[in-house]
Write an enzyme that holds these catalytic residues in place. Sequence first.
Site, short mmCIF file in Angstrom:
data_model
loop_
_atom_site.label_atom_id
_atom_site.label_comp_id
_atom_site.label_asym_id
_atom_site.label_seq_id
_atom_site.Cartn_x
_atom_site.Cartn_y
_atom_site.Cartn_z
N CYS A 191 0.60 -1.47 0.28
CA CYS A 191 -0.29 -0.02 -0.16
C CYS A 191 0.87 1.05 0.45
O CYS A 191 1.44 1.36 -1.38
CB CYS A 191 -1.01 0.36 1.00
SG CYS A 191 -2.12 1.03 0.61
N HIS A 209 -3.65 -4.40 -0.26
CA HIS A 209 -3.93 -5.42 1.31
C HIS A 209 -3.76 -6.35 0.90
O HIS A 209 -4.64 -6.81 1.32
CB HIS A 209 -4.20 -4.27 2.71
CG HIS A 209 -4.60 -3.31 2.81
ND1 HIS A 209 -3.20 -2.41 3.47
CD2 HIS A 209 -5.01 -2.15 2.39
CE1 HIS A 209 -3.65 -1.53 3.89
NE2 HIS A 209 -3.84 -1.13 2.89
N GLU A 256 -1.91 -8.70 3.36
CA GLU A 256 -2.62 -9.35 4.59
C GLU A 256 -4.67 -8.95 4.44
O GLU A 256 -4.87 -9.58 5.53
CB GLU A 256 -1.87 -8.91 5.06
CG GLU A 256 -2.76 -6.79 5.82
CD GLU A 256 -2.16 -6.01 4.95
OE1 GLU A 256 -2.86 -5.37 5.20
OE2 GLU A 256 -1.82 -6.08 3.98
#
Length: 194
Positions: A76, A176, A178
């Site tokens: 990001c 993102h 994750e």
Amino acid sequence: MVAVVDYKGGNVQSVLFALARLGVEAELTSDAEVLRRADKVLFPGEGEASSAMAALREAGLTEVLPTLTQPFLGICLGMQLLGEYSEENDTTLLGLLPFRVQRFAASQSHKVPHMGWNTLSALQGPLFAGIDPEEHVYFVHSYYAPVGAYTLAQSAHPAPFSAAVQYRNFYGLQFHVEKSSSPGARILSNFLSL
């Protein structure tokens, strides 16, 4: 050993949790020697470019990060900081990739920030092994890197932008990873296998 760059930026805990779900123990650090010894380095980011660059300078990391030679993944804002310049508060970045970060133009049909699930296209390279271009990943950003020779994947809002980039050992993901469910876990696992 996997190192996660600690410059007091946001989003660190969710990255550490994503690594733990993959069975990977990571060290959160701003120590130059630990970063140099790491097998892989993750550079998460959330927030605003000029504040992040100020924190990197204060931690002495603006000199260290460009010298790293192992696989390095910016996430990001961490991806955007790899560029040369950001329109966000007129900020000079790390200069590792030849792009200038631009702000999305708001419209009736496309709000800023670009937030939520979106697909990827034009996938290239080992980061995207086993990833279906129709799978969705999670974005939250108001600024973007344009598509260029360094682009590994694209998304659109509404025009195409770089969703992933690479130069030498430096990789970046605008989304993102994750927070991107199973496609994100696969992409993160692919990075850890480089």
